[in-house]
Motif scaffolding. Structure first.
Motif, PDB file in Angstrom:
ATOM      1  N   VAL A 101      -2.847   0.657  -4.098  1.00  0.00           N
ATOM      2  CA  VAL A 101      -2.135  -0.618  -4.057  1.00  0.00           C
ATOM      3  C   VAL A 101      -1.075  -0.555  -5.151  1.00  0.00           C
ATOM      4  O   VAL A 101      -1.383  -0.370  -6.328  1.00  0.00           O
ATOM      5  N   LEU A 161      -5.507  -5.458  -5.379  1.00  0.00           N
ATOM      6  CA  LEU A 161      -4.281  -6.238  -5.573  1.00  0.00           C
ATOM      7  C   LEU A 161      -4.410  -7.143  -6.794  1.00  0.00           C
ATOM      8  O   LEU A 161      -3.541  -7.170  -7.662  1.00  0.00           O
ATOM      9  N   GLN A 205      -8.207   1.303  -4.596  1.00  0.00           N
ATOM     10  CA  GLN A 205      -9.059   0.422  -3.816  1.00  0.00           C
ATOM     11  C   GLN A 205     -10.501   0.888  -3.991  1.00  0.00           C
ATOM     12  O   GLN A 205     -10.785   2.070  -3.839  1.00  0.00           O
ATOM     13  N   ILE A 225       0.859  -1.182   0.000  1.00  0.00           N
ATOM     14  CA  ILE A 225       0.000   0.000   0.000  1.00  0.00           C
ATOM     15  C   ILE A 225       0.898   1.235   0.000  1.00  0.00           C
ATOM     16  O   ILE A 225       1.745   1.396   0.877  1.00  0.00           O
ATOM     17  N   GLY A 252      -8.922  -4.089  -0.646  1.00  0.00           N
ATOM     18  CA  GLY A 252      -7.484  -4.259  -0.874  1.00  0.00           C
ATOM     19  C   GLY A 252      -7.186  -5.475  -1.731  1.00  0.00           C
ATOM     20  O   GLY A 252      -6.353  -5.427  -2.637  1.00  0.00           O
TER      21      GLY A 252
END
Length: 185
Positions: A69, A105, A91, A63, A101
């Motif tokens: 991210v 990702l 996000q 982060i 998150g």
């Protein structure tokens, strides 16, 4: 931004040879904006080709200071030569922070990998259930028309989604309304 090791004399020929073996991935994922190639789809078409040329892919994520991210993608050759890129993903708002998150990702990894290897998803027309806004609206209008009181059915749906018209509904709301009407028939 792309970075490379100082020497790339073994890396680039290996990348070239692997890219000759890599085909665009199928798009088995389905989202609000249509189908997409999942990480598994991308892995199926890239992992063997990269390994055959002495290349390995590594990704790390963290982060960043702004809450983005950050995804670092590296392709290493057995000689230690490498190419790397940095990417990021927002996000999604309004979700559980853990899920937001994780979603960012996965999205960031998928996009970084596709960009680095120049991949574009391939849509299988026989397996596609992609619908654009216009076809979703037409489908909903069909559900309303099949109802005993079409005007009331449409009004109830618009009220439920706090919308003045089907055209002003979000993509997510259109999909939710379609799913609700589909399951009620």
């Amino acid at each position: 931004m792309i970075e490379t090791s100082e020497n790339v004399d073994q890396l680039f020929p290996a990348l070239l040879n692997s890219s000759k073996k890599i085909v665009n991935p199928k798009m088995s994922g389905s989202g609000i904006y249509g189908p997409y190639a999942t990480l598994a789809d991308i892995g199926k078409v890239t992992k063997g080709a990269l390994l055959d040329e002495g290349l390995i892919l590594m990704q790390s994520a963290y982060i960043g200071s702004s809450g983005l991210v950050m995804v670092d993608t590296h392709i290493f050759h057995t000689t230690g030569q490498f190419i790397a890129s940095k990417g990021w993903a927002n996000q999604p708002e309004g979700k559980n922070p853990l899920f937001a998150g994780g979603a960012a990702l996965t999205y960031g990894r998928r996009q970084a990998l596709a960009a680095m290897l120049q991949l574009v998803g391939e849509l299988d027309p026989e397996e596609s259930d992609v619908q654009d806004r216009e076809s979703l609206i037409k489908e909903l209008e069909g559900f309303f028309a099949a109802n005993k009181n079409p005007g009331k059915a449409k009004e109830r749906t618009l009220n439920e989604f706090d919308s003045e018209s089907l055209e002003s509904m979000t993509d997510e709301d259109l999909l939710s309304a379609r799913d609700a009407w589909s399951s009620s028939l």
